[in-house]
Design an enzyme around this catalytic site. Structure first.
Site: not given
Ligand code: IFM
Length: 467
Positions: A102, A146, A191, A314, A316, A375
Site C-alpha cells: 500500500r 495521505h 486516516e 490502522n 496502534y 497499518e
Molecule cells: O506514520 C504514520 C502514518 O502516516 C499514519 N498512521 C500512523 C503512522 C505512525 O504515526
C-alpha cells in the site's frame, strides 16, 4: 510535541542476500492460508524528490520548512529517496515475501496546482512503480491521499473549503484513469480523523490550523470527498476493489469518574464514530450531530454513505481520556495511562487486545465489513546496525502480539482478510521528523543504506510459514 501531549490541558532487495538477524523467538500466529500479507508507506514520508518531475509544494513541504514545527528540524525533501530507489524498495518487499504494497500517490505530483493541468511526469512515476510491483509479483494498493494536499489548494482554504470534495473527486478520476488498468485496490483517504484532529484542530500537523470549527469543517469535507472519490473511481472503471482507511482505537476513560467516562464517550465519537457512522449508517453521531448540522447540505449524508468493498483499519493502541473543559475537542484531553501500561518510544500504550475490540465493534455495529489492517507497527529507538543488521526485538514482539490478536479476532468472527505492516521503511514521521522510527527496515538518512531489522525477518518467517 507528541500527539498525546498536545491535548492535555488544551485540548528486500536483496534481502535474501543481505545478512539479516534470525528472528527472535516470537510466536508465529495461525492465520488463514489466504490471509494477505503486505507493507504500507506514504508518499511524503518516503519519496523525497520534492522538486522533481514537475511536483509543486504540498502543505507538508510548507509545514516542515516552518521553523519549530518538526521536532528534529528535518523535512521530507529527501526522506528515503524512494522516488529514485523504488526498485530497491520493491526488492525489500519481495525479499520478505510480501504479496501486497500500500503506497500513496502525491496529489501535488499529479496536479501540481491541485486542480486543472495534469502533470504527466507525475503519473509516469507511479506508472513505473506499479509496473515494477507487478513484475515483482506484488499487488499494488493505491491511496490517493495521505495528508499531502497541494499547497495551492490550502491557499484556497484546503479541506475547510467545501469545494475540496470536488477537487478530490476530479483528482481521483485522473489517477484511476491512468493506473486503474493495473491497480485493482484503491483506498480513498488515509486516516481522515487524524488529519482533521491534528492538522485542523490542534495544529501540530500540516496545515497547522486550530480550533473546533476548522476541525468540523475539514472532517465533514473529507467525509464528503471520500464519498465523491468512491463514486468517481467506480464511474471511471468497473471491477475495482474500493474502500478507505480509518485509524480506529478503543477510547477508555482515564479514571472511573463520571466526568472522565463522559469525556471518553465524546472522544470515541470524535475519533471513531465521526468517520464510521456517516460511511456505514449515513448519519453523524448524536453527540456531535448539532456541530456538523450547519455544514451538512441536503444529499451530503447519502453521498458519504457509499458502499465499500473493504475497510482499512490502522491500529496502534487505545487512548485514555479525561474530562478537560478547555480541551478543543469536545472538552476532552489525554489522561494518565493505567499504572504499568507498556508503551512505545512515543509513549503510545501497547494493547493488542484493543485490536480485537475494534474489529468486534465493526462486527457488532457496522455490518462486519471486509477488513484489512492497513497499518500496525511501533516506534522504538533502534540500535545502530551491527554487522549489517539492526536488532529490534521489541518491534518484532509488538507485531507478533498484534498478529496473535488478529487471529483471535478472526476466531471471534471478524471479517479480517490481511495485515499490512507500518512501515516498510524508517521514514519522515511527520511532526517527529526522521528521528522516530517505525520501519521494519532501517534507513540511514545520510547514506540511504537500507538494513532489514529483526522484525522484518520475523515477518518473513511468518509469511513463509503461511505459504
Ligand atoms: O506514520 C504514520 C502514518 O502516516 C499514519 N498512521 C500512523 C503512522 C505512525 O504515526
Amino acid at each position: 510535541m507528541r500527539r498525546r501531549d498536545v491535548l492535555i490541558g488544551t485540548a528486500g532487495l536483496l534481502a535474501g542476500a543481505l545478512p539479516v538477524p534470525r528472528a527472535q523467538a516470537q510466536p508465529v500466529p495461525t492465520l488463514p492460508r489466504d490471509f494477505l500479507w503486505g507493507a504500507s508507506t506514504s508518499a511524503y514520508q518516503i519519496e523525497g524528490a520534492v522538486k522533481e518531475g514537475g511536483r509543486k509544494p504540498s502543505i507538508w513541504d510548507t509545514f516542515s520548512h516552518t521553523p519549530g514545527r518538526i521536532a528534529d528540524g528535518t523535512t521530507g525533501d529527501v526522506a528515503c529517496d524512494h522516488y529514485h530507489r523504488y526498485p530497491e524498495d520493491i526488492g525489500l518487499l519481495t525479499g520478505a515475501g510480501f504479496e501486497a504494497y500500500r503506497f500513496s500517490i502525491a496529489w501535488p505530483r499529479i496536479l501540481p496546482d491541485g486542480t486543472g493541468v495534469v502533470n504527466d511526469a507525475g503519473l509516469d512515476f507511479y506508472d513505473r512503480l506499479v509496473d515494477a510491483l507487478l513484475a515483482a509479483g506484488v499487488a499494488p494498493w493505491a491511496c490517493p491521499y495521505h495528508w499531502d494536499l497541494p499547497q495551492a489548494l490550502q491557499d484556497r482554504g484546503g479541506w475547510t473549503n467545501r469545494e475540496s470534495a470536488d477537487w478530490f473527486a476530479d483528482y481521483v478520476r485522473v489517477v484511476v484513469a491512468r493506473l486503474g488498468d493495473r491497480v485493482p485496490n484503491w483506498v480513498m483517504l488515509n486516516e481522515p480523523n487524524v488529519h482533521a484532529i491534528f492538522g485542523h484542530a490542534v495544529g501540530i500537523h500540516a496545515p497547522g490550523l486550530t480550533g473546533f470549527p476548522n476541525y468540523v469543517s475539514a472532517q465533514h469535507h473529507m467525509n464528503l470527498a471520500q464519498g465523491r472519490g468512491l463514486v468517481a473511481a467506480r464511474a471511471e472503471r468497473s471491477g475495482l476493489t474500493l474502500g478507505t482507511v480509518f485509524s480506529l482505537q478503543p477510547i477508555r476513560p482515564a479514571s472511573t469518574s463520571e466526568a472522565d467516562r463522559a469525556a471518553a464517550a465524546r472522544f470515541d465519537a470524535i475519533w471513531n464514530r465521526i468517520n464510521l457512522d456517516p460511511l456505514f449508517h449515513g448519519r453523524y453521531p448524536e453527540l456531535f450531530a448539532a456541530d456538523f448540522e450547519p455544514l451538512v447540505k441536503v444529499g451530503d449524508l447519502a453521498a458519504i454513505q457509499q458502499p465499500v468493498d473493504l475497510l482499512g483499519v490502522n491500529y496502534y493502541g487505545p487512548s485514555y481520556m479525561k474530562d478537560d473543559p478547555g480541551g478543543v475537542l469536545g472538552g476532552t484531553g489525554y489522561g494518565a495511562l493505567p499504572p504499568g501500561m507498556p508503551v512505545t518510544a512515543l509513549g503510545w500504550p501497547i494493547d493488542p487486545e484493543g485490536l480485537v475490540e475494534v474489529l468486534g465493534d465493526l462486527r457488532s455495529n457496522y455490518g462486519n465489513p471486509v477488513t484489512y489492517v492497513t497499518e500496525n507497527g511501533a516506534c522504538y529507538d533502534d540500535p545502530a546496525p551491527k554487522d549489517g543488521v539492526v536488532d529490534d526485538p521489541k518491534r518484532a514482539a509488538f507485531i507478533a502480539s498484534h498478529l496473535a490478536a488478529a487471529a483471535r479476532a478472526i476466531e471471534a468472527g471478524a471479517n479480517l482478510k490481511g495485515y499490512f505492516a507500518w512501515s516498510l521503511l524508517d521514514n519522515f514521521e511527520w511532526a517527529e521528523g526522521e528521528a522516530k522510527r517505525f520501519g521494519i527496515v532501517a534507513v540511514d538518512f545520510e547514506t540511504q543504506v537500507r538494513t532489514p531489522k529483526t522484525s522484518y525477518r520475523y515477518l518473513k518467517d511468518v509469511i513463509a510459514q503461511h505459504r
